[in-house]
Design an enzyme around this catalytic site. Structure first.
Site, mmCIF file in Angstrom:
data_model
loop_
_atom_site.group_PDB
_atom_site.id
_atom_site.type_symbol
_atom_site.label_atom_id
_atom_site.label_comp_id
_atom_site.label_asym_id
_atom_site.label_seq_id
_atom_site.Cartn_x
_atom_site.Cartn_y
_atom_site.Cartn_z
ATOM 1 N N LYS A 7 -80.658 -69.184 -51.745
ATOM 2 C CA LYS A 7 -81.156 -70.546 -51.919
ATOM 3 C C LYS A 7 -82.923 -70.300 -51.970
ATOM 4 O O LYS A 7 -83.347 -69.474 -51.385
ATOM 5 C CB LYS A 7 -80.830 -71.481 -50.360
ATOM 6 C CG LYS A 7 -81.019 -72.911 -50.853
ATOM 7 C CD LYS A 7 -79.745 -73.351 -51.547
ATOM 8 C CE LYS A 7 -79.871 -74.705 -51.638
ATOM 9 N NZ LYS A 7 -78.467 -75.370 -52.136
ATOM 10 N N ASP A 23 -81.174 -78.768 -56.443
ATOM 11 C CA ASP A 23 -80.726 -79.215 -55.082
ATOM 12 C C ASP A 23 -81.415 -80.468 -55.126
ATOM 13 O O ASP A 23 -82.012 -81.088 -56.001
ATOM 14 C CB ASP A 23 -80.782 -78.104 -53.971
ATOM 15 C CG ASP A 23 -80.244 -78.452 -52.728
ATOM 16 O OD1 ASP A 23 -78.941 -78.227 -52.529
ATOM 17 O OD2 ASP A 23 -80.713 -79.275 -51.890
HETATM 18 P P1 NDP Z 1 -81.106 -85.769 -55.033
HETATM 19 O O1 NDP Z 1 -82.503 -85.246 -54.598
HETATM 20 O O2 NDP Z 1 -80.444 -86.163 -56.426
HETATM 21 O O3 NDP Z 1 -80.720 -87.017 -53.818
HETATM 22 C C1 NDP Z 1 -80.952 -87.017 -52.620
HETATM 23 C C2 NDP Z 1 -80.603 -88.215 -51.950
HETATM 24 O O4 NDP Z 1 -80.412 -88.198 -50.688
HETATM 25 C C3 NDP Z 1 -81.448 -89.213 -52.262
HETATM 26 O O5 NDP Z 1 -81.002 -90.648 -52.302
HETATM 27 C C4 NDP Z 1 -82.407 -89.191 -50.968
HETATM 28 O O6 NDP Z 1 -83.296 -90.578 -50.765
HETATM 29 C C5 NDP Z 1 -81.502 -88.893 -49.980
HETATM 30 N N1 NDP Z 1 -82.279 -88.040 -48.902
HETATM 31 C C6 NDP Z 1 -82.683 -86.838 -49.460
HETATM 32 N N2 NDP Z 1 -83.367 -86.458 -48.196
HETATM 33 C C7 NDP Z 1 -83.222 -86.997 -47.288
HETATM 34 C C8 NDP Z 1 -83.741 -87.500 -45.677
HETATM 35 N N3 NDP Z 1 -84.579 -86.382 -45.195
HETATM 36 N N4 NDP Z 1 -83.352 -88.590 -45.442
HETATM 37 C C9 NDP Z 1 -82.737 -89.465 -45.821
HETATM 38 N N5 NDP Z 1 -82.257 -89.388 -47.194
HETATM 39 C C10 NDP Z 1 -82.531 -88.320 -47.848
HETATM 40 O O7 NDP Z 1 -80.081 -84.444 -54.368
HETATM 41 P P2 NDP Z 1 -78.749 -84.088 -54.518
HETATM 42 O O8 NDP Z 1 -77.868 -85.220 -54.436
HETATM 43 O O9 NDP Z 1 -78.691 -82.956 -55.307
HETATM 44 O O10 NDP Z 1 -78.345 -83.361 -53.055
HETATM 45 C C11 NDP Z 1 -77.837 -83.996 -51.955
HETATM 46 C C12 NDP Z 1 -77.028 -83.129 -50.951
HETATM 47 O O11 NDP Z 1 -76.001 -82.507 -51.837
HETATM 48 C C13 NDP Z 1 -77.830 -82.147 -50.229
HETATM 49 O O12 NDP Z 1 -77.614 -81.840 -49.113
HETATM 50 C C14 NDP Z 1 -77.796 -80.877 -51.284
HETATM 51 O O13 NDP Z 1 -78.122 -79.837 -50.736
HETATM 52 C C15 NDP Z 1 -76.315 -81.039 -51.368
HETATM 53 N N6 NDP Z 1 -75.638 -80.446 -52.803
HETATM 54 C C16 NDP Z 1 -76.182 -80.589 -54.020
HETATM 55 C C17 NDP Z 1 -75.643 -79.905 -55.140
HETATM 56 C C18 NDP Z 1 -76.183 -80.307 -56.659
HETATM 57 O O14 NDP Z 1 -75.490 -79.543 -57.298
HETATM 58 N N7 NDP Z 1 -77.018 -80.749 -56.695
HETATM 59 C C19 NDP Z 1 -74.446 -78.989 -54.872
HETATM 60 C C20 NDP Z 1 -74.000 -78.974 -53.388
HETATM 61 C C21 NDP Z 1 -74.700 -79.689 -52.302
HETATM 62 P P3 NDP Z 1 -84.651 -90.738 -51.348
HETATM 63 O O15 NDP Z 1 -84.474 -90.470 -52.886
HETATM 64 O O16 NDP Z 1 -85.101 -91.775 -50.625
HETATM 65 O O17 NDP Z 1 -85.213 -89.451 -50.854
HETATM 66 O O1 2IT Z 2 -75.582 -76.507 -52.520
HETATM 67 C C1 2IT Z 2 -75.242 -76.124 -53.613
HETATM 68 O O2 2IT Z 2 -74.392 -75.537 -53.888
HETATM 69 C C2 2IT Z 2 -76.217 -76.419 -54.950
HETATM 70 N N1 2IT Z 2 -77.349 -77.006 -54.563
HETATM 71 C C3 2IT Z 2 -75.638 -75.897 -56.141
HETATM 72 C C4 2IT Z 2 -76.041 -74.443 -56.222
HETATM 73 C C5 2IT Z 2 -75.794 -73.995 -57.805
HETATM 74 O O3 2IT Z 2 -76.147 -72.629 -57.925
HETATM 75 O O4 2IT Z 2 -75.358 -74.611 -58.600
#
Ligand code: NDP
Ligand code: 2IT
Length: 448
Positions: free
Chosen positions: A129, A169
């Site tokens: 990561k 992420d």
């Molecule tokens: P994005 O940046 O697209 O969206 C994040 C969302 O979560 C936004 O709505 C944001 O609000 C909110 N958010 C983030 N940090 C905070 C915080 N500290 N407090 C409150 N709200 C928060 O990220 P993703 O959707 O990609 O990721 C979301 C989660 O999913 C994370 O935990 C990530 O690690 C996990 N994840 C992501 C994957 C991927 O492929 N993208 C794969 C697997 C897991 P705001 O816009 O107001 O900041």
């Molecule tokens: O938390 C996760 O699994 C991710 N942000 C996606 C990682 C990836 O390599 O697609």
């Protein structure tokens, strides 16, 4: 919190001593070690090989300066990270997070989780990561581009399709991956598609990667509900976050007939009893990079709230898809009081240990992130497969692959939970099944 076997307690103490102040990393390690109590009793070879101690120490940790210039000519200094945690099963694989809260402990917790998640997919990927404390909010495209170029100017020497393959992420989506790929290509003079995943469809990206994490989370929830002869159709769903994972979790839940009535961002939450309009949400969040207040303003019956949190909204299914420790004990109690039947973590470690205990003690189906959100990285591995064979697959075919992978992830967790005497405990099942796969590979590779 459960007690640890004396050997595991000793490993945990070393983790605490070696990594002071890294609370999220401690939390992630503790959860896995608690699940392994039953494994070390049956498998002394893992203890003799010091496998668990080795797993808790990253193979390599990189931390570097990232200087960049804003549109006014001011110079900013951010910190870049890449933690290459474990490569027993394949090249290090995992996302990059850009958020002001990013520090080494956060990256280590995410990298540690990634090892087990990636093993659960059954695909050949190790765990890693990275990211930065850079805050993309309010920055122009040109500023984000200069930041990405500066980050890659250091990162490029550490990554590669057979070494370490970053992706997105929080705060890192298609725009950022594009700038990062462009700079990698420019510095190395190589069109190495497989060095990054989450690429645009015009230059080697995979269909379904954008949707994959959210879709996969809902597919996992579907499989979990099926063990109790229940369906998603007709059920009220709440989602936290409104980013990549949340948007496509909401979309898939709707495709399966559920009614998604709420979502959130860091400024509050929206309740929309007409059902969240996913197309509008995508426009507001993905295209305009706006706020949920902009969404609420365009929907007659939607209300925006800044007091309390989204977990107070009555629902049968809750999908935390924002960030770590966003759902605590009080939130879990509110969910239970409102009759929740299943919680699936789209985010990484969004439920506190307290919340997990309250949910499971109340017989709520609970899917930990390392299982439920594995669809994102699994589809990244499918992107790597397509890049390696210079092929590109259609949407439907790729979605079918994702669906089957999630069915298999669910099966692996359920079977391991059964084998180790904890039927229905997906936390134990996910940790045990993935640990054993990584541990066996590490034993085979010798002391390295
Ligand atoms: P994005 O940046 O697209 O969206 C994040 C969302 O979560 C936004 O709505 C944001 O609000 C909110 N958010 C983030 N940090 C905070 C915080 N500290 N407090 C409150 N709200 C928060 O990220 P993703 O959707 O990609 O990721 C979301 C989660 O999913 C994370 O935990 C990530 O690690 C996990 N994840 C992501 C994957 C991927 O492929 N993208 C794969 C697997 C897991 P705001 O816009 O107001 O900041
Ligand atoms: O938390 C996760 O699994 C991710 N942000 C996606 C990682 C990836 O390599 O697609």
């Amino acid at each position: 919190m459960n007690d640890l076997d004396p050997t595991l307690q000793c490993v945990f103490q070393t983790v605490l001593d070696r990594n002071p102040g890294e609370a999220e990393f401690h939390q992630a390690v503790r959860e896995v070690l608690e699940s392994l109590n039953v494994v070390v009793a049956r498998h002394p070879e893992y203890v003799e090989g010091s496998i668990i101690e080795r797993l808790c120490e990253p193979e390599r940790q990189l931390m570097f300066r990232v200087p960049w210039t804003d549109d006014q000519g001011n110079i900013h200094i951010n910190r870049g990270f890449r933690v290459e945690f474990n490569s027993a099963l394949g090249p290090f694989k995992g996302g990059l997070r850009f958020h002001p809260t990013v520090n080494l402990g956060i990256v280590k917790f995410l990298g540690f989780e990634q090892i087990f998640k990636n093993a659960l997919t059954g695909l050949p990927i190790g765990g890693g990561k990275g990211g930065s404390d850079f805050d993309p909010k309010g920055r122009s495209d040109a500023e984000v581009m200069r930041f990405c170029q500066s980050l890659m100017t250091e990162l490029y020497r550490h990554i590669g399709e057979y070494t370490d393959v970053p992706a997105g992420d929080i705060g890192v989506g298609g725009r950022e991956i594009g700038y990062l790929f462009g700079q990698y290509k420019r510095i190395t003079n190589r069109y190495e598609s497989g060095v990054l995943t989450g690429k645009g469809l015009s230059y080697g990206g995979s269909q379904v990667r954008t949707e994959a994490t959210g879709y996969g989370t809902v597919i996992f929830a579907r499989e979990m509900l099926a063990t109790r002869n229940l369906e998603l159709s007709g059920r009220r769903v709440i989602v936290s976050g409104s980013g990549n994972v949340a948007i496509y979790a909401a979309q898939k839940a709707q495709q399966l007939g559920a009614q998604v009535v709420a979502c959130s961002d860091s400024g509050g939450y929206v309740v929309d009893e007409d059902g969240i309009d996913v197309d509008l949400l995508r426009q507001v969040k993905e295209v305009d990079r706006g706020r949920l207040t902009d969404y609420a303003a365009q929907r007659p019956r939607a209300t925006h709230h800044t007091e309390g949190n989204v977990w107070q909204v009555p629902a049968e299914i809750a999908l935390p898809c924002a960030t770590q420790n966003e759902l605590d004990g009080d939130a879990a109690k509110a969910l239970v009081a409102n009759g929740v039947i299943a919680v699936a973590e789209g985010a990484n470690m969004p439920c506190t240990p307290d919340a997990v205990s309250i949910l499971t003690e109340n017989d709520v189906l609970f899917a930990p992130g390392k299982a439920a959100n594995a669809g994102g990285v699994a589809t990244s591995a499918l992107e790597m497969q397509q890049n390696a064979s210079r092929d590109s697959w259609h949407f439907d075919h790729t979605e079918q692959r994702l669906d089957q992978i999630m069915v298999d992830v669910h099966k692996r967790c359920a079977e391991a939970a059964d084998t180790y005497g904890q039927p229905g405990n997906y936390v134990a099942g996910a940790n045990i099944s993935s640990f054993m796969q990584v541990a066996d590979a590490m034993l085979a590779h010798g002391v390295i």
